[in-house]
Design a protein around this motif. Structure first.
Motif, short mmCIF file in Angstrom:
data_model
loop_
_atom_site.label_atom_id
_atom_site.label_comp_id
_atom_site.label_asym_id
_atom_site.label_seq_id
_atom_site.Cartn_x
_atom_site.Cartn_y
_atom_site.Cartn_z
N PRO A 229 1.04 -1.36 -0.03
CA PRO A 229 0.35 -0.25 -0.07
C PRO A 229 0.86 1.40 0.30
CG PRO A 229 -0.88 -1.60 2.26
CD PRO A 229 0.49 -2.11 0.98
N ILE A 230 -0.10 2.78 -0.72
CA ILE A 230 0.67 4.05 0.00
C ILE A 230 -0.21 4.45 0.68
CG2 ILE A 230 1.34 6.01 -1.75
CD1 ILE A 230 1.21 4.06 -3.78
N LEU A 231 0.30 5.03 1.89
CA LEU A 231 -0.78 5.96 2.50
C LEU A 231 0.47 7.60 2.50
CD1 LEU A 231 -0.98 2.26 4.27
CD2 LEU A 231 -0.58 4.17 5.97
N GLU A 232 -1.19 7.94 2.35
CA GLU A 232 -0.44 9.32 2.61
C GLU A 232 -0.28 10.43 3.85
OE1 GLU A 232 -3.28 10.88 -0.70
OE2 GLU A 232 -2.39 9.99 -2.31
N ASP A 233 0.00 11.36 3.42
CA ASP A 233 0.45 12.17 5.17
C ASP A 233 -0.99 12.45 5.53
OD1 ASP A 233 2.47 13.03 3.59
OD2 ASP A 233 2.05 15.06 3.07
N HIS A 234 -0.66 11.69 7.22
CA HIS A 234 -1.21 12.08 8.30
C HIS A 234 -2.79 10.93 8.31
CE1 HIS A 234 -0.14 15.75 9.45
NE2 HIS A 234 0.26 16.61 8.20
N VAL A 235 -2.06 10.32 7.48
CA VAL A 235 -3.53 8.86 7.53
C VAL A 235 -2.81 8.17 9.15
CG1 VAL A 235 -3.49 6.74 7.37
CG2 VAL A 235 -3.06 8.30 5.69
N ILE A 236 -4.18 7.56 9.89
CA ILE A 236 -4.19 6.84 11.48
C ILE A 236 -4.57 5.54 10.58
CG2 ILE A 236 -4.96 6.43 13.49
CD1 ILE A 236 -5.38 9.55 13.38
N VAL A 237 -3.83 4.23 11.10
CA VAL A 237 -4.10 3.20 10.84
C VAL A 237 -4.34 2.11 12.83
CG1 VAL A 237 -3.72 1.11 9.86
CG2 VAL A 237 -3.48 2.77 9.04
N TYR A 238 -5.36 2.04 13.07
CA TYR A 238 -5.81 1.13 14.06
C TYR A 238 -5.82 0.06 14.32
CZ TYR A 238 -7.51 6.13 16.14
OH TYR A 238 -7.48 7.03 16.75
N SER A 239 -5.51 -0.94 14.95
CA SER A 239 -4.79 -1.51 15.60
C SER A 239 -5.85 -3.25 14.99
CB SER A 239 -4.94 -2.20 17.82
OG SER A 239 -6.17 -1.98 17.78
N THR A 248 -3.61 2.64 -2.76
CA THR A 248 -3.24 4.39 -1.23
C THR A 248 -4.57 4.99 -1.07
OG1 THR A 248 -2.22 4.74 -3.79
CG2 THR A 248 -3.57 6.20 -2.22
N ILE A 249 -4.12 4.79 0.26
CA ILE A 249 -5.34 5.82 1.95
C ILE A 249 -4.78 6.98 1.32
CG2 ILE A 249 -5.46 5.15 3.44
CD1 ILE A 249 -5.76 3.05 1.82
N GLY A 250 -5.93 7.79 0.99
CA GLY A 250 -5.77 9.05 0.58
C GLY A 250 -5.49 10.07 2.28
N HIS A 251 -4.44 10.84 2.22
CA HIS A 251 -4.42 12.19 2.82
C HIS A 251 -5.57 12.35 3.91
CE1 HIS A 251 -5.95 15.60 1.30
NE2 HIS A 251 -5.74 15.63 0.52
N ASP A 252 -5.14 12.50 4.67
CA ASP A 252 -6.28 12.67 6.49
C ASP A 252 -6.77 11.77 6.33
OD1 ASP A 252 -5.04 15.73 6.96
OD2 ASP A 252 -5.27 15.55 5.44
N SER A 253 -6.81 10.26 6.15
CA SER A 253 -7.68 9.11 6.26
C SER A 253 -7.54 8.17 8.03
CB SER A 253 -7.97 8.24 4.98
OG SER A 253 -8.00 8.72 4.28
N VAL A 254 -8.50 7.76 8.04
CA VAL A 254 -8.33 7.37 9.50
C VAL A 254 -8.95 5.57 9.41
CG1 VAL A 254 -9.29 6.50 11.71
CG2 VAL A 254 -8.74 9.27 10.76
N ILE A 255 -8.25 4.36 8.95
CA ILE A 255 -8.88 2.91 9.39
C ILE A 255 -8.84 2.70 10.54
CG2 ILE A 255 -8.15 0.77 8.05
CD1 ILE A 255 -8.41 3.91 6.13
N GLY A 256 -9.93 2.37 10.68
CA GLY A 256 -10.78 1.63 12.13
C GLY A 256 -9.91 0.50 12.32
N GLY A 257 -10.15 -0.26 13.68
CA GLY A 257 -9.15 -1.26 14.48
C GLY A 257 -9.83 -2.40 13.46
N ASN A 258 -9.72 -3.33 13.40
CA ASN A 258 -9.75 -4.91 12.87
C ASN A 258 -10.77 -4.86 11.51
OD1 ASN A 258 -9.27 -6.30 15.43
ND2 ASN A 258 -10.61 -4.84 16.30
N VAL A 259 -10.18 -3.88 10.83
CA VAL A 259 -10.59 -4.09 9.17
C VAL A 259 -9.54 -4.50 8.12
CG1 VAL A 259 -10.55 -2.24 7.74
CG2 VAL A 259 -11.66 -1.60 9.08
N TRP A 260 -10.58 -5.25 6.87
CA TRP A 260 -9.66 -5.88 6.20
C TRP A 260 -9.91 -4.97 5.00
CZ3 TRP A 260 -6.94 -10.09 6.06
CH2 TRP A 260 -6.33 -10.67 4.48
N LEU A 261 -8.79 -4.45 4.46
CA LEU A 261 -8.81 -3.51 3.12
C LEU A 261 -8.10 -3.93 2.28
CD1 LEU A 261 -9.98 -0.82 2.31
CD2 LEU A 261 -9.03 0.64 3.78
#
Length: 291
Positions: A229-239, A248-261
């Motif tokens: 993957p490509i993670l852009e700026d200010h991305v958070i990926v939870y546990s 690509t995970i766009g900038h300023d995105s939040v990926i919650g916990g236990n997600v399959w993406l």
């Protein structure tokens, strides 16, 4: 295209030249840590008056060890046509690494600041430097990444695997990670070889940034192509979330916990598991929901 021999063979010592030594590489990492963070990882007392002399001595020891290990690595693992001038190239490559230490130090200081700013439990920068496993992992990664950029074939992998075995954070030296990077807790984090991570990215424990599948050549062997993957700026990926493939995970995105993406998401996305209803799981992903 990778060459694969008909029979599995193991590289042995060539004309008395030893293989790279993990124990000496650990010492190389320790010396680099002490140069970057003077006084934090040794019993020596460092004052402003003796710091320049102290670091100079460490640099001399680091250069001696590093050129030896680079020479062994090139001789054992580089392409055949590159072996003849190994002893001439090794000191130059070791010196080139030393010249990159100020940038390694700058990047690591941004990592320390990011970890401090993202964890209210942290009481000081010094506590982060000494105690936090993510900083130890990033020291190993940033050293290994610079060596890989210099064309050193195997030392970078050994260095990152030293951290992996010790603290459970697996970062491939080929990944490209920007500044102000932080990992909270960290155990079980995996970052693949072709990942591209921007600035101010924050991961939690158990996150996997991996490959979804492999492109194969005509012989059915996997090709080394961009697949992570490509993670852009200010991305958070939870546990415990898993992000797979060249997405690509766009900038300023939040990926919650236990997600399959396995698909790209635009900037500013909020991806979470939808709550189960009446005991029946619903859609895994939801846009626009809070964490």
């Amino acid at each position: 295209m990778r060459h694969v021999p008909d029979e599995i063979t193991f590289i042995s010592q060539k004309s008395g030249r030893p293989l790279p030594c993990p124990e000496k590489l650990k010492r190389i990492v320790d010396l680099t840590k002490e140069i970057v963070f003077p006084g934090f990882f040794s019993e020596s007392t460092v004052h402003p008056l003796n710091q320049r002399c102290y670091i100079g001595t460490l640099l001399d020891h680091l250069h001696v060890l590093l050129k030896e290990q680079i020479a062994n690595d090139l001789y054992c693992f580089a392409e055949t046509e590159e072996v003849s001038n190994t002893d001439d190239r090794a000191p130059e490559l070791a010196l080139a690494f030393l010249e990159r230490l100020p940038e390694i130090r700058r990047l690591l200081y941004t990592d320390v600041k990011a970890m401090f700013n993202n964890d209210p439990a942290a009481k000081s920068f010094g506590e982060v430097v000494i105690c936090y496993p993510s900083i130890q992992a990033m020291v190993h990664y940033r050293i290994a990444h610079e060596l890989l950029l210099l064309g050193i074939p195997v030392l970078p992998r050994i260095i990152t695997e030293l951290a992996h075995s010790a603290i459970g954070i697996d970062i491939h030296p080929g990944a490209r990670i920007g500044e102000y990077f932080s990992i909270d807790h960290g155990t079980g984090v995996v970052i693949g070889e072709t990942c591209i991570i921007g600035n101010h990215v924050h991961l939690y424990q158990g996150v996997t940034l991996g490959a979804r599948n492999f492109v194969l050549d005509e012989r059915g062997l996997p090709l080394n192509v961009p697949r992570h993957p490509i993670l852009e700026d200010h991305v958070i990926v939870y546990s415990n979330s898993t992000v797979l493939g060249r997405i690509t995970i766009g900038h300023d995105s939040v990926i919650g916990g236990n997600v399959w993406l396995t698909h790209s998401v635009p900037p500013g996305s909020r991806i979470v598991q939808r709550r189960a209803s009446d005991g029946t799981a619903t859609d895994l992903f939801a846009f626009g929901e809070g964490i």
